[in-house]
Enzyme design. Sequence first.
Site, PDB file in Angstrom:
ATOM      1  CD  GLU A 165      19.340 -19.808  55.211  1.00 15.30           C
ATOM      2  OE1 GLU A 165      19.029 -20.647  56.061  1.00 15.30           O
ATOM      3  OE2 GLU A 165      18.584 -18.895  54.850  1.00 15.30           O
ATOM      4  CD  GLU A 366      16.284 -19.158  51.050  1.00 11.63           C
ATOM      5  OE1 GLU A 366      15.638 -19.062  52.118  1.00 11.63           O
ATOM      6  OE2 GLU A 366      17.042 -20.097  50.789  1.00 11.63           O
TER       7      GLU A 366
HETATM    8  C1  BGP Z   1      15.747 -20.566  54.810  1.00 15.11           C
HETATM    9  C2  BGP Z   1      16.142 -21.850  54.127  1.00 15.11           C
HETATM   10  C3  BGP Z   1      15.070 -22.493  53.314  1.00 15.11           C
HETATM   11  C4  BGP Z   1      13.656 -22.299  53.814  1.00 15.11           C
HETATM   12  C5  BGP Z   1      13.403 -20.924  54.392  1.00 15.11           C
HETATM   13  C6  BGP Z   1      12.109 -20.798  55.173  1.00 15.11           C
HETATM   14  O1  BGP Z   1      16.474 -20.396  55.970  1.00 15.11           O
HETATM   15  O2  BGP Z   1      17.226 -21.633  53.254  1.00 15.11           O
HETATM   16  O3  BGP Z   1      15.421 -23.819  53.121  1.00 15.11           O
HETATM   17  O4  BGP Z   1      13.231 -23.369  54.508  1.00 15.11           O
HETATM   18  O5  BGP Z   1      14.441 -20.518  55.252  1.00 15.11           O
HETATM   19  O6  BGP Z   1      12.255 -21.307  56.465  1.00 15.11           O
HETATM   20  P1  BGP Z   1      11.288 -22.388  57.079  1.00 15.11           P
HETATM   21  O7  BGP Z   1      11.071 -23.418  56.031  1.00 15.11           O
HETATM   22  O8  BGP Z   1      12.003 -22.941  58.255  1.00 15.11           O
HETATM   23  O9  BGP Z   1      10.038 -21.674  57.460  1.00 15.11           O
END
Ligand code: BGP
Length: 471
Positions: A165, A366
């Site tokens: 990202e 993801e």
């Molecule tokens: C994505 C990232 C992760 C993870 C996930 C969930 O954007 O790659 O690192 O954190 O989101 O988001 P959050 O942890 O902010 O709820």
Amino acid sequence: MKIKFSNDFWWGTAISGPQSEGSFEKKNDSIMDYWFKQNKEDFYNFVGPSVASDMFNQYENDIKIMASLKLNSYRTSIQWTRLVKNIMTGEIDEKAVEFYRDYFTKLKEKGIVTIVNLFHFDMPIELENIGGWTNKKTVKLYAQYAENCFKLFGDIISHWATFNEPVVPIEGCYLYKWYYPKIVDFKKGIQAGYNTILAHAKAVNIFHKIFENDKSKKICSILNLTPAYPKDNKPENIEAAEIRDLIFNKSFLDTMIKGEFPSKLVKLFASEDLLPEYDSEELAEIKKSYIDFLGVNYYQPSRIQSRLTKWNDKKEIMPEKWFENYEWPEKRINPHRGWEIHPKTLYKIAIDIRDNYNNIPWIVSENGMGVENEDKFLNKENQIQDDYRIDFIKEHLYWLNKAIDEGSNCFGYHLWTFIDCWSWGNAYKNRYGIVSLDLLNNKRKIKKSGYWLKEVIENSNEIEIDEDLVK
Ligand code: BGP
């Protein structure tokens, strides 16, 4: 109704080094470590990244859990601040090499293919202090770090990612003050974005040179795609959505797959004197680089309309000069995170990749759902009954499966995440894992969703889907 994925489909989970390993034995701080030391109050319940999910100490057992769930793939990241002893010279920490080699070997021994990512928001603080991605010295040091990783672990690891990202640190560090250093400066953000793309290109070109005779080695970048839906068909709303897409999605997508910046984006930035410093050699490096596959993190789309009020030009320029977010009244949200749940967008992304990005092989790198206070779903056996997560996954898989049937070249699905992990600012507020983590003793317990996934895999990748769920 039943859907089925191919027998060689990749099932697995994704996580990152900084969110799972903890900072045990690490010689350098990342911006996240440093930020926590400075401002503990910025983190939910004052929990920092030092222990995280304790995977530094428990990876062997965790890999056994993954194998027991029949998962055939996984993604994590190397922490730059761990692998390198001296950030400015790039000197390697041999203890860190031993750790990662053992971790990756154990995964391989269990038949789990690991995508190793090189950068997951965790800029070394020493480099942030000289401007982070805005400084070309960071690009040079990143390329050296990447080359070292390929050489140190290339015999064990076949699949690599340059960045997770890359747009998020731009948003978080240079626009919206989510992450340290919380600067608001769009022009700097654009320079940082451009330099990130250059760093990616350099790493990809080095990779292809090292492995030119080994076609089993593949490299990708992982992008979080947030397709923009215009409020309606009015031309001004369509135009606003198009600009949002250009800045947040196509900037990286087009460059990393087609080797070129979208001309409309370049014109837009030029009109506001926002273009970064670049030269023709760098552009040639970017043009030459190509990824072998793409990782797509999908959580939510964006909903866009044209500005309702004129942008005040006396204010610091922001991307929102050209659009506004729009609250779609039918929006379904995950209240714990505030993100829209819209599984059908995954289909839209898949078809877009098929039709506009050479149908490049890609993976859902993801997708997942963070939920607060999951303990209230514990049953008598102390297992979290996360049926909401199972439904969430099923809905997304339905749309993904449809796109694959229609020719999109997706070869796998990785859930965020394996075990409840530390998150930037939110720390352990929202739990995403298919394995729960007890913060008091770091004990692990597989949630219902973990067993559900195992069943899917054991059942030849066939999934029964309730029609009501996807209508
Ligand atoms: C994505 C990232 C992760 C993870 C996930 C969930 O954007 O790659 O690192 O954190 O989101 O988001 P959050 O942890 O902010 O709820």
